[in-house]
Design an enzyme around this catalytic site. Structure first.
Site, PDB file in Angstrom:
ATOM      1  N   ARG A 131       1.226  -1.281   0.240  1.00 37.75           N
ATOM      2  CA  ARG A 131       0.158   0.449   0.149  1.00 37.75           C
ATOM      3  C   ARG A 131       1.269   0.935  -0.134  1.00 37.75           C
ATOM      4  NH1 ARG A 131      -4.157  -0.898   4.740  1.00 37.75           N
ATOM      5  NH2 ARG A 131      -2.576  -1.175   5.556  1.00 37.75           N
TER       6      ARG A 131
ATOM      7  N   LYS B 161       5.524 -18.804   6.724  1.00 42.38           N
ATOM      8  CA  LYS B 161       5.532 -19.064   7.633  1.00 42.38           C
ATOM      9  C   LYS B 161       4.584 -17.879   8.109  1.00 42.38           C
ATOM     10  CE  LYS B 161       7.668 -19.797  11.651  1.00 42.38           C
ATOM     11  NZ  LYS B 161       8.202 -18.806  12.287  1.00 42.38           N
TER      12      LYS B 161
ATOM     13  N   HIS C  16      12.577 -21.277   6.492  1.00 37.91           N
ATOM     14  CA  HIS C  16      13.775 -20.898   5.976  1.00 37.91           C
ATOM     15  C   HIS C  16      14.505 -22.001   6.290  1.00 37.91           C
ATOM     16  CE1 HIS C  16      14.197 -18.134   9.709  1.00 37.91           C
ATOM     17  NE2 HIS C  16      14.784 -18.765   9.517  1.00 37.91           N
TER      18      HIS C  16
ATOM     19  N   LYS D 255      19.097 -23.513   4.604  1.00 37.83           N
ATOM     20  CA  LYS D 255      20.036 -23.887   5.047  1.00 37.83           C
ATOM     21  C   LYS D 255      21.354 -24.879   4.598  1.00 37.83           C
ATOM     22  CE  LYS D 255      18.298 -21.870   9.659  1.00 37.83           C
ATOM     23  NZ  LYS D 255      19.671 -20.491   9.634  1.00 37.83           N
TER      24      LYS D 255
ATOM     25  N   GLU E 183      17.662 -19.460  21.559  1.00 39.19           N
ATOM     26  CA  GLU E 183      18.213 -18.103  20.685  1.00 39.19           C
ATOM     27  C   GLU E 183      19.357 -17.226  21.985  1.00 39.19           C
ATOM     28  OE1 GLU E 183      15.787 -16.801  17.501  1.00 39.19           O
ATOM     29  OE2 GLU E 183      14.387 -17.810  18.773  1.00 39.19           O
TER      30      GLU E 183
ATOM     31  N   ASP F 150       5.775 -21.002  17.035  1.00 45.09           N
ATOM     32  CA  ASP F 150       6.917 -20.123  15.857  1.00 45.09           C
ATOM     33  C   ASP F 150       7.948 -20.828  15.332  1.00 45.09           C
ATOM     34  OD1 ASP F 150       8.677 -17.531  15.535  1.00 45.09           O
ATOM     35  OD2 ASP F 150       9.046 -17.705  16.934  1.00 45.09           O
TER      36      ASP F 150
ATOM     37  N   HIS G   1      10.020 -25.028  12.684  1.00 47.19           N
ATOM     38  CA  HIS G   1      11.493 -25.399  12.162  1.00 47.19           C
ATOM     39  C   HIS G   1      11.932 -27.020  12.894  1.00 47.19           C
ATOM     40  CE1 HIS G   1      11.390 -21.465  11.171  1.00 47.19           C
ATOM     41  NE2 HIS G   1      11.451 -20.587  11.700  1.00 47.19           N
TER      42      HIS G   1
ATOM     43  N   LYS H  87      13.455 -18.599  23.165  1.00 46.66           N
ATOM     44  CA  LYS H  87      14.246 -17.481  23.578  1.00 46.66           C
ATOM     45  C   LYS H  87      15.295 -16.714  24.910  1.00 46.66           C
ATOM     46  CE  LYS H  87      11.790 -15.743  19.463  1.00 46.66           C
ATOM     47  NZ  LYS H  87      12.242 -15.427  18.862  1.00 46.66           N
TER      48      LYS H  87
HETATM   49  C1  BG6 Z   1      11.915 -16.904  12.771  1.00 49.60           C
HETATM   50  C2  BG6 Z   1      11.217 -17.252  13.991  1.00 49.60           C
HETATM   51  O1  BG6 Z   1      11.101 -18.680  11.380  1.00 49.60           O
HETATM   52  O2  BG6 Z   1      13.191 -18.151  13.008  1.00 49.60           O
HETATM   53  C3  BG6 Z   1      12.150 -16.272  14.724  1.00 49.60           C
HETATM   54  O3  BG6 Z   1       9.760 -16.469  13.481  1.00 49.60           O
HETATM   55  C4  BG6 Z   1      13.074 -17.311  15.216  1.00 49.60           C
HETATM   56  O4  BG6 Z   1      11.269 -16.091  16.459  1.00 49.60           O
HETATM   57  C5  BG6 Z   1      13.929 -17.471  13.958  1.00 49.60           C
HETATM   58  O5  BG6 Z   1      14.333 -15.609  15.524  1.00 49.60           O
HETATM   59  C6  BG6 Z   1      15.568 -17.875  13.938  1.00 49.60           C
HETATM   60  O6  BG6 Z   1      15.287 -17.884  12.525  1.00 49.60           O
HETATM   61  P1  BG6 Z   1      16.861 -18.616  12.544  1.00 49.60           P
HETATM   62  O7  BG6 Z   1      17.279 -18.875  10.740  1.00 49.60           O
HETATM   63  O8  BG6 Z   1      17.913 -17.207  13.068  1.00 49.60           O
HETATM   64  O9  BG6 Z   1      17.900 -19.200  13.260  1.00 49.60           O
END
Ligand code: BG6
Length: 484
Positions: free
Chosen positions: A43, A147, A177, A181, A215, A234, A239, A329
């Site tokens: 937008r 996602k 994603h 990797k 993380e 999440d 993942h 986290k």
């Molecule tokens: C994302 C999550 O899909 O992956 C995030 O929404 C997370 O919360 C991230 O931080 C982690 O990705 P990576 O590649 O940094 O491990």
């Protein structure tokens, strides 16, 4: 045939941080077989020039010394912007005319990237259908969906159903994603491109598997989204389960999208459903102290920022081998690792053997950030009788290959352009993942079971989780990777 990538949600963070830098890297490295055009749709009222300028700055920032200003000029000439609202059918018709003019009647592949907030996925797909933009008479039409894919099984099924009214499953690329990797793809090479691991990759040799995605960052500015999602939606539903599937799957008959995904989805189908009682004893949820102080989080929020689960895979290979999945986290450090813990030797021959717990052989797959693989084993300490010590063989990507690891999005965008869906999730895979997560989420939310624990930022989650695994005769591999 040229390729046109249309990004919906073009003014968002994902576009500037990941998508455009990844496309530029592919261009700079000469990886694109066909010329590409990028068309942004959102937008914000940018002109082509303004958007190019903004992207030039953000791409230079994210690529650092890999940014090549001269190449960028060449690349940016094929970047365009079309302002529009996903709710407005007319904007899709003008987008269609814009693309027709751009392509001057020549056939072109269209790759539609849904980088919007998830609530816009269904309307965007519907508009693509109604405006004729999904019509394949002028070239293939594919759609990439980011996602989170739904928030539970019902919403994922609803989304799949809406998508399938417009696109065939073969045109749909659901992105995770983690699959882009290098180290995750290498897990397939490690398992299926070598012969030494397969004979021991089963319950006869393996005691258990640990998959950790820790993380160091907290939720920061994403609290508004995160407080609704929590760690299960999440990280675990996508993942972690993806990592588990690749670790546990059987060898596909061919390296081909459906052959791979058939094997992956079988793993999810074999996961033993957790009963209400098991969710109380085999899952763990916790929140880091201070989470509720983040902007956008309700003071009373009970969203879990840490989860640990013990899953069982009911098949011949994995019977009796627990898979421990864990993510959080605000933990000690950033590390994603898969630990294959082998059984201890059946007989203690050496009197000075270390304690059994966690000290027998293990294979550690360091997914990130210290990409590599280690094999841990015992060695005799010289000049010390028969005393043993844990040591390891260490393979490091940085040492072996040098240079930067490519961003996951580079590989995934290239595959989608080339029509290879091997590293994308199929509809049944996403739904099967929700079937595992839904009962856990329900028990957590509706029955408030198990109790929500608290943990201090900068550690490995709550102490109770460490005690929980110790009580099972096992130990978390809580080791921060050595970088450099
Ligand atoms: C994302 C999550 O899909 O992956 C995030 O929404 C997370 O919360 C991230 O931080 C982690 O990705 P990576 O590649 O940094 O491990």
């Amino acid at each position: 045939m040229a390729d046109t990538i249309v990004i919906f949600g073009a003014s968002g963070d994902l576009t500037s941080r990941k998508l455009v830098p990844a496309l530029f890297q592919l261009f700079r490295k000469g990886r694109l077989d066909e010329p590409i055009r990028i068309v942004g749709f959102s937008r914000s009222p940018f002109s082509h020039e303004q958007w190019r300028k903004d992207l030039s700055e953000s791409t230079a920032k994210f690529l650092g010394s890999n940014f090549d200003a001269k190449k960028w000029e060449e690349f940016a000439a094929q970047i365009f912007y079309h302002p529009g609202d996903i709710g407005n059918a007319q904007d899709f018709l003008t987008l269609r005319s814009f693309l027709e003019d751009l392509e001057a009647g020549e056939p072109a592949l269209h790759l539609y990237y849904l980088a919007t907030a998830p609530r816009f996925y269904e309307p965007a797909i519907e508009q693509l259908g109604q405006s004729g933009l999904a019509d394949e008479s002028k070239g293939p039409r594919r759609v990439i969906v980011e996602k989170p894919f739904g928030t539970d099984l019902a919403t994922a099924q609803g989304l799949n159903c809406s998508i399938h009214q417009v696109f065939d499953e073969s045109q749909v690329y659901r992105i995770d994603h983690y699959l882009g990797k290098e180290t995750v793809q290498n897990l397939m090479v490690l398992r299926f491109g070598n012969s030494i691991f397969e004979p021991i990759w089963n319950r006869n040799y393996i005691d258990h598997v640990q998959i950790t995605v820790a993380e160091e960052v907290d939720v920061a500015s994403r609290a508004g989204y995160y407080d609704h999602a929590g760690v299960m939606r999440d990280m675990v539903q996508n993942h972690l389960l993806q990592l588990m599937m690749i670790t546990a799957m059987e060898a596909p008959v061919r390296y081909e999208a459906d052959a791979i995904r058939n094997e992956k989805v079988k793993v999810l189908h074999a996961v033993q459903p957790l009963s209400a009682a098991q969710i109380g004893t085999n899952t763990f949820r916790a929140q880091y102290r201070g989470y509720t102080a983040a902007e956008g989080v309700a003071a009373t929020s009970r969203t879990a920022t840490f989860a640990a689960l013990r899953l069982s895979i009911d098949n011949w290979r994995w019977q009796g081998v627990p898979f421990y999945l864990r993510s959080g986290k605000a933990m000690s450090c950033r590390t994603t690792q898969i630990v294959i813990q082998f059984h201890a030797p059946p007989h203690k021959l050496f009197a000075d053997s270390p304690r059994d717990l966690g000290e027998s052989n293990r294979l550690v797959i360091q997914v990130q950030p210290a990409e590599g693989i280690q094999i841990h084993f015992h060695t005799k300490v010289p000049d010390a009788g028969m005393r043993m010590r844990q040591t390891d063989l260490n393979f490091s990507y940085q040492k072996e290959f040098r240079g930067l690891m490519p961003e996951a999005y580079e590989r995934l965008l290239l595959d989608a352009l080339e029509g290879d869906a091997s590293l994308f999730a199929r509809a049944d895979e996403v739904e099967a993942a929700w079937r595992i997560c839904d009962p856990v989420l329900q028990a957590w939310q509706e029955r408030d079971r198990p109790t929500l624990m608290m943990y201090d930022p900068g550690f490995w989650g709550p102490d109770e989780c460490r005690e929980w695994i110790l009580a099972q005769g096992r130990e978390w591999f809580d080791t921060c990777p050595v970088l450099g």
